[in-house]
Write a protein that holds these residues in place. Structure first.
Motif, PDB file in Angstrom:
ATOM      1  N   GLY A 136       0.831  -1.179   0.000  1.00 38.23           N
ATOM      2  CA  GLY A 136       0.000   0.000   0.000  1.00 38.23           C
ATOM      3  C   GLY A 136       0.868   1.231   0.000  1.00 38.23           C
ATOM      4  O   GLY A 136       2.045   1.187   0.351  1.00 38.23           O
ATOM      5  N   PRO A 137       0.318   2.349  -0.432  1.00 35.96           N
ATOM      6  CA  PRO A 137       1.114   3.569  -0.563  1.00 35.96           C
ATOM      7  C   PRO A 137       1.582   4.096   0.779  1.00 35.96           C
ATOM      8  O   PRO A 137       0.877   3.976   1.781  1.00 35.96           O
ATOM      9  CB  PRO A 137       0.142   4.528  -1.251  1.00 35.96           C
ATOM     10  N   ASP A 138       2.760   4.672   0.802  1.00 38.26           N
ATOM     11  CA  ASP A 138       3.225   5.376   1.986  1.00 38.26           C
ATOM     12  C   ASP A 138       2.381   6.627   2.140  1.00 38.26           C
ATOM     13  O   ASP A 138       2.307   7.443   1.218  1.00 38.26           O
ATOM     14  CB  ASP A 138       4.703   5.744   1.835  1.00 38.26           C
ATOM     15  N   PRO A 139       1.739   6.836   3.298  1.00 37.45           N
ATOM     16  CA  PRO A 139       0.777   7.941   3.423  1.00 37.45           C
ATOM     17  C   PRO A 139       1.382   9.304   3.174  1.00 37.45           C
ATOM     18  O   PRO A 139       0.736  10.183   2.599  1.00 37.45           O
ATOM     19  CB  PRO A 139       0.269   7.784   4.861  1.00 37.45           C
ATOM     20  N   TRP A 140       2.622   9.511   3.581  1.00 32.22           N
ATOM     21  CA  TRP A 140       3.242  10.818   3.383  1.00 32.22           C
ATOM     22  C   TRP A 140       3.459  11.130   1.908  1.00 32.22           C
ATOM     23  O   TRP A 140       3.576  12.286   1.506  1.00 32.22           O
ATOM     24  CB  TRP A 140       4.575  10.899   4.121  1.00 32.22           C
ATOM     25  N   MET A 141       3.523  10.074   1.085  1.00 28.57           N
ATOM     26  CA  MET A 141       3.781  10.272  -0.335  1.00 28.57           C
ATOM     27  C   MET A 141       2.500  10.521  -1.126  1.00 28.57           C
ATOM     28  O   MET A 141       2.530  11.072  -2.224  1.00 28.57           O
ATOM     29  CB  MET A 141       4.501   9.042  -0.899  1.00 28.57           C
ATOM     30  N   GLU A 142       1.375  10.138  -0.551  1.00 27.82           N
ATOM     31  CA  GLU A 142       0.114  10.188  -1.281  1.00 27.82           C
ATOM     32  C   GLU A 142      -0.653  11.474  -1.049  1.00 27.82           C
ATOM     33  O   GLU A 142      -1.742  11.641  -1.553  1.00 27.82           O
ATOM     34  CB  GLU A 142      -0.744   8.984  -0.882  1.00 27.82           C
ATOM     35  N   THR A 143      -0.112  12.398  -0.263  1.00 24.81           N
ATOM     36  CA  THR A 143      -0.824  13.641  -0.047  1.00 24.81           C
ATOM     37  C   THR A 143      -0.855  14.457  -1.332  1.00 24.81           C
ATOM     38  O   THR A 143       0.071  14.408  -2.143  1.00 24.81           O
ATOM     39  CB  THR A 143      -0.164  14.462   1.074  1.00 24.81           C
ATOM     40  N   ASP A 188      -0.765  17.710  -1.966  1.00 20.23           N
ATOM     41  CA  ASP A 188      -0.066  18.983  -2.121  1.00 20.23           C
ATOM     42  C   ASP A 188       1.410  18.813  -2.471  1.00 20.23           C
ATOM     43  O   ASP A 188       2.064  19.791  -2.821  1.00 20.23           O
ATOM     44  CB  ASP A 188      -0.169  19.789  -0.823  1.00 20.23           C
ATOM     45  N   THR A 189       1.961  17.635  -2.340  1.00 20.93           N
ATOM     46  CA  THR A 189       3.397  17.439  -2.449  1.00 20.93           C
ATOM     47  C   THR A 189       3.826  17.061  -3.866  1.00 20.93           C
ATOM     48  O   THR A 189       3.008  16.764  -4.743  1.00 20.93           O
ATOM     49  CB  THR A 189       3.869  16.333  -1.494  1.00 20.93           C
ATOM     50  N   TRP A 190       5.120  17.102  -4.095  1.00 21.94           N
ATOM     51  CA  TRP A 190       5.763  16.501  -5.269  1.00 21.94           C
ATOM     52  C   TRP A 190       6.900  15.682  -4.668  1.00 21.94           C
ATOM     53  O   TRP A 190       8.025  16.123  -4.564  1.00 21.94           O
ATOM     54  CB  TRP A 190       6.251  17.571  -6.232  1.00 21.94           C
ATOM     55  N   ALA A 191       6.576  14.442  -4.238  1.00 16.55           N
ATOM     56  CA  ALA A 191       7.423  13.705  -3.301  1.00 16.55           C
ATOM     57  C   ALA A 191       8.438  12.793  -3.955  1.00 16.55           C
ATOM     58  O   ALA A 191       9.306  12.249  -3.274  1.00 16.55           O
ATOM     59  CB  ALA A 191       6.542  12.876  -2.353  1.00 16.55           C
ATOM     60  N   THR A 192       8.347  12.620  -5.281  1.00 15.68           N
ATOM     61  CA  THR A 192       9.272  11.735  -5.991  1.00 15.68           C
ATOM     62  C   THR A 192       9.715  12.393  -7.285  1.00 15.68           C
ATOM     63  O   THR A 192       9.156  13.411  -7.714  1.00 15.68           O
ATOM     64  CB  THR A 192       8.629  10.376  -6.347  1.00 15.68           C
ATOM     65  N   PHE A 193      10.675  11.782  -7.934  1.00 19.55           N
ATOM     66  CA  PHE A 193      11.180  12.282  -9.210  1.00 19.55           C
ATOM     67  C   PHE A 193      10.052  12.502 -10.200  1.00 19.55           C
ATOM     68  O   PHE A 193      10.050  13.472 -10.958  1.00 19.55           O
ATOM     69  CB  PHE A 193      12.184  11.276  -9.771  1.00 19.55           C
ATOM     70  N   ASN A 194       9.084  11.595 -10.236  1.00 21.83           N
ATOM     71  CA  ASN A 194       7.962  11.667 -11.172  1.00 21.83           C
ATOM     72  C   ASN A 194       6.672  12.164 -10.522  1.00 21.83           C
ATOM     73  O   ASN A 194       5.599  11.996 -11.074  1.00 21.83           O
ATOM     74  CB  ASN A 194       7.716  10.290 -11.800  1.00 21.83           C
ATOM     75  N   GLY A 195       6.795  12.764  -9.350  1.00 21.55           N
ATOM     76  CA  GLY A 195       5.621  13.270  -8.641  1.00 21.55           C
ATOM     77  C   GLY A 195       5.031  12.250  -7.702  1.00 21.55           C
ATOM     78  O   GLY A 195       4.632  12.576  -6.599  1.00 21.55           O
ATOM     79  N   ASP A 196       4.906  11.019  -8.165  1.00 22.54           N
ATOM     80  CA  ASP A 196       4.404   9.935  -7.326  1.00 22.54           C
ATOM     81  C   ASP A 196       5.020   8.622  -7.792  1.00 22.54           C
ATOM     82  O   ASP A 196       5.809   8.587  -8.732  1.00 22.54           O
ATOM     83  CB  ASP A 196       2.873   9.867  -7.356  1.00 22.54           C
ATOM     84  N   LEU A 197       4.656   7.508  -7.137  1.00 21.68           N
ATOM     85  CA  LEU A 197       5.251   6.216  -7.487  1.00 21.68           C
ATOM     86  C   LEU A 197       4.783   5.703  -8.829  1.00 21.68           C
ATOM     87  O   LEU A 197       5.473   4.913  -9.486  1.00 21.68           O
ATOM     88  CB  LEU A 197       4.913   5.182  -6.403  1.00 21.68           C
TER      89      LEU A 197
END
Length: 697
Positions: A83-90, A92-101
């Motif tokens: 399941g997704p890491d909750p901090w990454m799925e918010t 408002d963020t851009w938490a990874t190189f591609n925005g998300d997983l």
């Protein structure tokens, strides 16, 4: 792999001609015929061998997996949560190189719209100080980093391998961390960085260090982990905050495994690929993906894309681009490159089913779930260059869990991401045979008609203007080359390659609106010349100092020469456009629009818009219906209408913005940030600029 001669060719083109020039390349397998889709039971699912901790595919041709000390048993990790890491799925963020997983490059932000995007203004600008034009002792810098916004902070990685933390609404520096890495061109001709990765505990302990960690890799394969709030090294990560990934480089270890792409982070695990030199030798480090514990840096497992019985003759088939993950299924998708050497396969004629493929592996074990080979016996350097974009498609009344894999060859492969089965047909077509002694080109290659390819696979023809300037030189050169359509094998006389290693699609990949099912991607239209050079001839040329554009391809009978198809004045010998951007309806496969993108600029003059521009980098999409993209040769960043492709806003920056922008919302305000690093493949101009835009208050 980037090549200096291509950059020089392009520079020449731009310098000498107002008619513009085009050429570029990026980092860069196979077997004969047949559909290479290999479900788990056939291709990759390994069998535990007990105490050895090694799993091997039943056929002995696919992947092998080794487990490290962090595993509780062979092939198993200590962590099993999915399941997704909750901090990454918010949102408002851009938490990874591609925005998300899922590599969707999508933001749900709606504040900036097609109606008001024309009012965008710069709210802050920051210069890292880390760039080099190559005129001094340091190699040229190439900065393709996506900024990350998470933990109320904007994080940057620089081509001098520093991490910088900024306040997201003002650009003020919070802290910086210097890896003090060697600034040498160990495996690449330039100092490169594509940014940083971020991880945190699901419930970070207040005031405790290294509950949140930022990571950066270096050219010499050191992975640094620092506290996200202070920038201090995390002592519990590796040895005082550093993991030497090169310690696992034990086969054909002629050079370090350069860590230029940030790790992919999921479920307390870092998935680490690498870049190397696949143009130099036949034997090279074999393609390996490492899974490391995010907190300790301990090795969980290693995935090997090549079978053990070939790794003394060939290597690479590595993952140098970013990866994507289906967090609900716990599947990691690997864009796997071609094996070495890139342009001659007589030393590796056996089946290598995972090379030049998109391959899904279990995030917990590294075992292959499915794999689809996109090129058989790759002798064109058609690396799988970007992570597949994961999106659910509404088709024929059904919801299909899909992925879209772009490619250098210009095809879009739309597959069921759980099984690897095509959603739109992939057929095997007969392709030209090799006329080179020792080579065994595949008699067929996979071919896709729907969605329509990114580029027309027929050579567009000779440019009348370039041919006139060359007094017929373009036509004369073309008539000497071998060209039997796409997949014409490299030859000793010289082969016209369209598309060549430059693509087609490149590592920036595409973006998708998951609600509308619209996929957008930029692409290049470039012609290059591939020529194999008999070894004795190459040795003589070396003695004479005439090896410009040549690559040794050591230990095989042929060296290799690469050049872009230009006239004496540096003008492209083929008809424009040189770059386009297109949108597709994934539910039908229909191409909605396809337009020239960007412009060539030199000495204040702009080439016609209809010519477009070669591009490096990729787009992002917002829910409000906008595409944000830099990427072009004219040092501009733009906003386009998703529905029509019309350019609605643009701004000049210091150099080509060869990165993915980040879109985020902080304190209720939407921002768009570009890292403007430049790349001498596009233009002899580099920068350290970070620029952020927002609507006026």
């Amino acid at each position: 792999m980037t090549h200096r001669n291509i950059a020089l060719a392009l520079t020449t083109a731009l310098t000498l001609s107002l008619a513009g020039g085009v050429a570029m390349a990026q980092d860069g397998t196979g077997n004969s015929g047949g559909n290479q889709n290999r479900p788990a039971a056939e291709a990759g699912t390994g069998q535990d061998t007990g105490a050895s901790g090694t799993t091997t595919s039943p056929a002995g041709q696919g992947a092998t997996v080794e487990t490290g000390p962090a595993g509780t048993q062979p092939g198993k990790n200590s962590s099993v949560r999915k399941g997704p890491d909750p901090w990454m799925e918010t949102t408002d963020t851009w938490a990874t190189f591609n925005g998300d997983l899922r590599a969707q490059k999508y933001s749900p932000a709606e504040q900036i719209t097609p109606e008001n995007v024309g009012n965008l203004e710069r709210v802050w600008e920051y210069h890292t100080g880390d760039f080099s034009d190559g005129s001094g002792d340091r190699p040229t810098s190439v900065w393709s980093a996506t900024p990350l916004f998470v933990n109320d902070t904007l994080y940057l990685g620089t081509p001098f391998y520093r991490i910088i933390a900024l306040t997201p609404d003002t650009g003020e520096e919070k802290w910086s961390y210097d890896t003090k890495s060697r600034l040498e061109a160990l495996t690449q001709p330039a100092l490169k960085n594509r940014g940083v990765a971020y991880w945190q505990e699901d419930e970070p302990a207040e005031g405790e260090a290294c509950q949140k960690i930022v990571y950066i890799g270096t050219m010499d394969a050191k992975l640094h982990g620092v506290d996200a709030d202070s920038g201090e090294p995390c002592e519990g990560f590796g040895e005082n905050g550093v993991v030497d990934v090169n310690q696992w480089n034990t086969v054909n270890a002629k050079w370090p495994l350069s860590l230029l792409q940030p790790p992919t982070v999921y479920n307390d695990t870092l998935f680490v690929g690498w870049a190397g030199k696949d143009w130099t030798d036949s034997a090279a480090p074999p393609g390996t993906v490492f899974a490391l514990d995010a907190k300790t840096g301990e090795l969980k497992w290693m995935f090997h894309a090549l079978p053990n019985d070939v790794i003394e003759r060939t290597g690479t088939a590595n993952v140098w681009a970013s990866m994507s993950i289906d967090p609900e299924e716990g599947l990691l998708y690997l864009p796997i490159s071609s094996p070495s050497p890139n342009y001659y396969g007589g030393n590796r004629t056996e089946e290598l089913p995972l090379a030049t493929s998109v391959t899904a592996v279990d995030t917990e074990t590294g075992e292959v779930v499915w794999s689809r080979q996109l090129i058989h016996h790759d002798i064109w350097d058609y690396d799988t260059v970007a992570p597949p974009t994961l999106v659910d498609i509404q088709k024929d009344g059904e919801t299909i869990p899909a992925l879209v894999q772009n490619s250098k060859q210009g095809f879009l492969y739309v597959l069921n991401r759980k099984t690897g089965e095509p959603i739109y047909p992939i057929e095997e077509r007969e392709v030209p045979a090799s006329d080179v002694e020792g080579e065994q080109a595949s008699p067929t290659q996979p071919w896709v008609e729907t969605p329509a390819p990114l580029i027309d696979h027929e050579f567009p023809g000779i440019s009348i203007l370039a041919d006139a300037v060359a007094f017929g030189g373009c036509t004369e050169q073309f008539e000497k080359l071998r060209y039997d359509g796409m997949f014409t094998p490299p030859s000793t006389q010289g082969t016209l390659a369209f598309p060549p290693t430059t693509g087609g699609g490149q590592w920036g990949g595409g973006a998708v609106d998951p609600d509308k099912g619209i996929y957008v991607i930029n692409s290049n239209h470039v012609a290059q010349i591939y020529q194999l050079i008999p070894r004795a001839e190459y040795e003589q040329q070396s003695q004479d100092g005439e090896t410009s554009g040549d690559y040794a391809q050591g230990d095989v009978p042929y060296a290799f020469h690469l050049e872009t198809f230009l006239n004496w004045a540096g003008m492209p010998c083929w008809k424009p456009p040189y770059g386009t951007i297109a949108a597709y309806d994934l539910s039908t496969g229909e191409r909605l629009w396809n337009l020239p993108f960007g412009q060539v600029q030199k000495h204040g003059f702009y080439m016609p818009k209809s010519w477009g521009s070669v591009t490096i980098g990729g787009p992002v999409i917002t829910k409000s219906g906008l595409i944000f993209i830099g990427a072009s040769m004219d040092s501009r960043v733009r906003a386009l209408d998703v529905e029509t492709g019309e350019v609605l806003w643009r701004d000049i920056v210091d150099a080509p913005a060869v990165s993915l922008p980040a879109v985020y919302t902080y304190k209720g305000k939407q921002y768009v940030t570009f890292a403007v690093g430049g790349n001498t493949i596009l233009l002899p101009k580099v920068s350290d600029q970070v620029v952020t835009y927002a609507l006026p208050d």
